[in-house]
Design an enzyme around this catalytic site. Structure first.
Site, mmCIF file in Angstrom:
data_model
loop_
_atom_site.group_PDB
_atom_site.id
_atom_site.type_symbol
_atom_site.label_atom_id
_atom_site.label_comp_id
_atom_site.label_asym_id
_atom_site.label_seq_id
_atom_site.Cartn_x
_atom_site.Cartn_y
_atom_site.Cartn_z
ATOM 1 N N LYS A 22 0.845 -1.262 -0.043
ATOM 2 C CA LYS A 22 -0.025 -0.083 0.026
ATOM 3 C C LYS A 22 1.037 1.212 0.169
ATOM 4 C CE LYS A 22 -1.795 1.392 3.819
ATOM 5 N NZ LYS A 22 -1.283 3.056 4.217
ATOM 6 N N ASN A 23 1.985 1.171 0.786
ATOM 7 C CA ASN A 23 2.652 2.131 1.075
ATOM 8 C C ASN A 23 3.804 2.855 -0.159
ATOM 9 O OD1 ASN A 23 1.127 2.966 3.222
ATOM 10 N ND2 ASN A 23 2.518 2.313 4.794
ATOM 11 N N ARG A 93 -5.364 10.434 4.593
ATOM 12 C CA ARG A 93 -4.280 11.494 4.607
ATOM 13 C C ARG A 93 -3.064 11.301 3.773
ATOM 14 N NH1 ARG A 93 -0.113 11.408 6.570
ATOM 15 N NH2 ARG A 93 -0.394 13.648 7.301
ATOM 16 N N CYS A 117 -5.179 11.966 12.440
ATOM 17 C CA CYS A 117 -5.841 10.721 12.472
ATOM 18 C C CYS A 117 -5.911 10.161 13.873
ATOM 19 C CB CYS A 117 -5.551 9.788 11.219
ATOM 20 S SG CYS A 117 -3.795 9.439 11.762
ATOM 21 N N ARG A 122 -0.433 14.329 12.768
ATOM 22 C CA ARG A 122 0.132 14.221 11.407
ATOM 23 C C ARG A 122 0.414 15.381 10.726
ATOM 24 N NH1 ARG A 122 -1.209 8.838 10.042
ATOM 25 N NH2 ARG A 122 0.436 8.812 8.762
ATOM 26 N N PRO A 123 1.168 16.278 11.290
ATOM 27 C CA PRO A 123 1.500 17.632 10.507
ATOM 28 C C PRO A 123 2.223 17.480 9.163
ATOM 29 C CG PRO A 123 2.915 17.319 12.370
ATOM 30 C CD PRO A 123 2.160 16.153 12.572
ATOM 31 N N VAL A 124 2.270 18.457 8.326
ATOM 32 C CA VAL A 124 2.943 18.372 7.072
ATOM 33 C C VAL A 124 3.930 19.584 6.938
ATOM 34 C CG1 VAL A 124 1.452 17.064 5.797
ATOM 35 C CG2 VAL A 124 1.040 19.451 5.880
ATOM 36 N N LEU A 126 6.947 19.709 7.530
ATOM 37 C CA LEU A 126 8.234 19.390 7.137
ATOM 38 C C LEU A 126 8.372 19.419 5.353
ATOM 39 C CD1 LEU A 126 9.400 16.742 9.667
ATOM 40 C CD2 LEU A 126 10.048 19.090 9.492
ATOM 41 N N ASP A 307 4.748 0.498 12.243
ATOM 42 C CA ASP A 307 3.449 -0.185 11.809
ATOM 43 C C ASP A 307 3.501 -1.631 12.046
ATOM 44 O OD1 ASP A 307 3.560 1.531 8.477
ATOM 45 O OD2 ASP A 307 2.893 2.041 10.580
ATOM 46 N N ARG A 399 -8.512 -0.606 4.395
ATOM 47 C CA ARG A 399 -7.681 0.220 4.227
ATOM 48 C C ARG A 399 -6.211 -0.193 3.591
ATOM 49 N NH1 ARG A 399 -6.587 5.157 7.383
ATOM 50 N NH2 ARG A 399 -5.551 5.561 5.532
HETATM 51 C C1 EPZ Z 1 4.128 6.960 6.424
HETATM 52 O O1 EPZ Z 1 3.430 7.842 7.052
HETATM 53 C C2 EPZ Z 1 3.353 5.467 6.241
HETATM 54 N N1 EPZ Z 1 2.262 6.080 5.362
HETATM 55 C C3 EPZ Z 1 2.884 5.298 7.765
HETATM 56 O O2 EPZ Z 1 1.703 3.966 7.458
HETATM 57 C C4 EPZ Z 1 3.830 4.875 8.352
HETATM 58 O O3 EPZ Z 1 3.523 4.802 9.886
HETATM 59 C C5 EPZ Z 1 4.772 6.121 8.554
HETATM 60 O O4 EPZ Z 1 5.259 6.641 7.269
HETATM 61 C C6 EPZ Z 1 6.097 5.757 9.238
HETATM 62 O O5 EPZ Z 1 6.655 4.838 8.636
HETATM 63 C C7 EPZ Z 1 2.259 5.976 4.070
HETATM 64 O O6 EPZ Z 1 3.522 5.819 3.872
HETATM 65 C C8 EPZ Z 1 1.261 6.342 3.038
HETATM 66 P P1 EPZ Z 1 6.023 10.338 8.519
HETATM 67 P P2 EPZ Z 1 3.843 9.627 7.015
HETATM 68 O O7 EPZ Z 1 6.037 11.590 7.819
HETATM 69 O O8 EPZ Z 1 4.882 9.800 5.865
HETATM 70 C C9 EPZ Z 1 6.219 13.696 11.946
HETATM 71 C C10 EPZ Z 1 0.226 2.606 7.766
HETATM 72 O O9 EPZ Z 1 -0.165 2.290 8.747
HETATM 73 N N2 EPZ Z 1 5.995 14.625 10.803
HETATM 74 O O10 EPZ Z 1 7.038 9.541 8.144
HETATM 75 O O11 EPZ Z 1 2.836 10.388 7.282
HETATM 76 C C11 EPZ Z 1 4.884 12.748 12.262
HETATM 77 O O12 EPZ Z 1 3.934 13.269 12.787
HETATM 78 C C12 EPZ Z 1 0.554 3.973 7.859
HETATM 79 O O13 EPZ Z 1 0.320 2.016 6.609
HETATM 80 C C13 EPZ Z 1 6.014 15.842 11.305
HETATM 81 O O14 EPZ Z 1 6.238 16.318 12.562
HETATM 82 O O15 EPZ Z 1 4.724 9.297 8.311
HETATM 83 C C14 EPZ Z 1 5.335 11.479 12.730
HETATM 84 O O16 EPZ Z 1 5.641 11.537 14.344
HETATM 85 C C15 EPZ Z 1 0.332 4.494 9.036
HETATM 86 N N3 EPZ Z 1 5.963 16.929 10.366
HETATM 87 C C16 EPZ Z 1 6.827 11.403 12.040
HETATM 88 O O17 EPZ Z 1 7.298 12.512 11.596
HETATM 89 C C17 EPZ Z 1 5.896 16.386 8.983
HETATM 90 O O18 EPZ Z 1 5.757 17.255 8.044
HETATM 91 C C18 EPZ Z 1 7.119 10.412 11.052
HETATM 92 O O19 EPZ Z 1 5.988 10.656 10.016
HETATM 93 C C19 EPZ Z 1 5.908 15.099 8.782
HETATM 94 C C20 EPZ Z 1 5.810 14.315 9.580
#
Ligand code: EPZ
Length: 420
Positions: A22-23, A93, A117, A122-124, A126, A307, A399
């Site tokens: 999926k990812n 998201r 969620c 889940r901020p963006v 970065l 995960d 999902r």
């Molecule tokens: C990806 O989410 C995966 N989703 C998630 O899988 C997975 O748990 C996660 O990476 C960690 O491996 C997809 O690939 C679609 P991150 P992502 O940005 O990219 C913080 C599942 O179950 N952060 O690596 O959203 C964030 O809050 C899902 O399949 C910021 O602070 O995760 C988290 O604490 C769930 N600011 C950490 O970084 C930002 O701009 C890692 O998040 C972005 C992230």
């Protein structure tokens, strides 16, 4: 709304095929927005999130051709919109991964803020900070992230202060069509990021350092069409291995890449499993023995995957001894614990650390899914509980898992889906 009814007590055994990841599928489908031509994607999993992404791309004018072999052909020659609307983004998201491709192809994008969620805010931030280094001007208004780069994207140096999977993916895709060179430091190394990079290279992108934490991209004027096969889903694979281990059984998973499962396989061997690694399969056998408790701390890849955390809590719940599980990636990813406690699990939760004292069997109970991986862990818990466990809101599971109940039944589980 569907629910699962799980009757515990079976020892799992048999063979299942792992579906596409999926990812990996979600960012790779989004990358189609960058290509004025046809792309064929193979091994796409049949998941609600993939359907949502295809709907989103269709809204933007991408032609979507599905065939009955699980492949999809996309043609983004004529894009009609660069807006990812709230009604679709709020259901998934991960839609945020269209931001980079839209900016790369159209130098403008409007993506609804994904919103948090169950597992966290889940901020963006970065993503935005990094894309600004490539010349994008952003404003966040009316719940939308609005980005524009009137003169096109320009390569730059990006250093992520925190590792972010989709953040790395967004910058990687934007940089592929930027003018000049982009360096991404502290990049995520998840296999799904590497699969995206491999796909982009097959479409004409110039990327070096794939699989490392430093990616170097030389922008090109345009990408061309091609074909890409999605890698297997390492989290689905890990989930089935844990389910077999918790029931003191065995299983063989085909169409998987054992090297991407190292952290999970290491912990399963610590728990007493005999693991056999093949070219494209992995086998687990507990030889009927009760698993031993293991300590887990989630980390970015190649560390232990967040995960897989909930699934190992379920394993520890019926293991011999006490296992300490610490979540370091998301701030609220322990919601499976109160549900497991209702099944008799002996767990002390202190902030993001769970101390799990294993007991022989759990007790079946009605439980509620809260997020994708928590739901899967409750199904695993139901497999090792006396009596019947009903897992509500299985749309969370759908999902991210393709027909999980059918695959588990093939391994001997007593699980059925009922519509309520
Ligand atoms: C990806 O989410 C995966 N989703 C998630 O899988 C997975 O748990 C996660 O990476 C960690 O491996 C997809 O690939 C679609 P991150 P992502 O940005 O990219 C913080 C599942 O179950 N952060 O690596 O959203 C964030 O809050 C899902 O399949 C910021 O602070 O995760 C988290 O604490 C769930 N600011 C950490 O970084 C930002 O701009 C890692 O998040 C972005 C992230």
């Amino acid at each position: 709304m569907d629910r699962f009814i799980v009757r515990g007590g079976q020892t799992l055994a048999g063979e299942v095929r792992v579906s596409g990841a999926k990812n990996a599928a979600l960012p790779i489908l989004a990358a189609a927005l960058m290509v004025p031509g046809k792309i064929r994607f193979e091994n796409l999993p049949h998941l609600n999130d993939v359907t949502t992404m295809l709907q989103l791309l269709g809204r933007m004018g991408v032609e979507v051709l599905l065939d009955d072999t699980g492949s999809v052909e996309l043609d983004a020659t004529h894009l009609a919109s660069n807006v990812a609307p709230y009604d679709l983004v709020r259901t998934m998201r991960a839609s945020i991964v269209v931001l980079g491709p839209l900016l790369a192809r159209q130098h403008a994008a409007e993506v609804s803020l994904p919103g948090g969620c169950a597992i966290g805010a889940r901020p963006v931030n970065l993503h935005i900070k990094a894309l600004e280094k490539l010349g994008v001007e952003f404003e966040v208004t009316d719940g939308y992230i609005k980005g524009r780069a009137p003169g096109g994207l320009v390569g730059g140096k990006v250093l992520f202060e925190k590792i972010t999977v989709t953040g790395t993916e967004n910058v990687l895709m934007a940089a592929a069509l930027a003018r000049g060179e982009t360096i991404i430091e502290n990049a995520a190394r998840e296999p799904e990021v590497s699969d995206l990079a491999d796909c982009l290279v097959s479409l004409g992108a110039h990327i070096e350092g794939i699989g490392t934490d430093t990616l170097c991209i030389q922008g090109v004027p345009a990408l061309h069409g091609g074909t890409h096969r999605i890698i297997p889903d390492r989290i689905e694979a890990g989930t089935f291995l844990v389910a077999a281990a918790a029931t003191r059984g065995s299983c063989t998973l085909t169409d998987c890449i054992p090297a991407q499962l190292d952290a999970t396989l290491m912990k399963l061997e610590e728990a007493g499993a005999e693991i056999t690694r093949g070219e494209d399969f992995v086998s687990l056998d507990m030889h009927g023995q009760r698993p031993r408790a293991v300590n887990i701390t989630t980390l970015e890849y190649p560390g232990f995957a967040t995960d897989m955390q909930a699934q190992f809590v379920a394993l520890n719940a019926v293991a011999e001894g006490t296992g300490i599980v610490t979540e370091t990636i998301f701030e609220n990813r322990m919601m499976h614990i109160p549900e497991m406690q209702r099944m008799g699990a002996q767990i002390d939760l202190n902030a993001a650390t769970a101390t799990v004292m294993g007991i022989e069997r759990l007790r079946g109970a009605p439980v509620m899914s809260t997020d994708l991986r928590a739901s899967a862990s409750l199904v695993v818990a139901g497999l090792v509980a006396d009596g019947e466990t009903t897992v509500d809101r299985v749309y969370h599971i759908d999902r991210g898992y393709e027909r999980i109940e059918e695959k588990l039944r093939r391994l001997g589980a007593d699980i059925e889906r009922v519509r309520v």
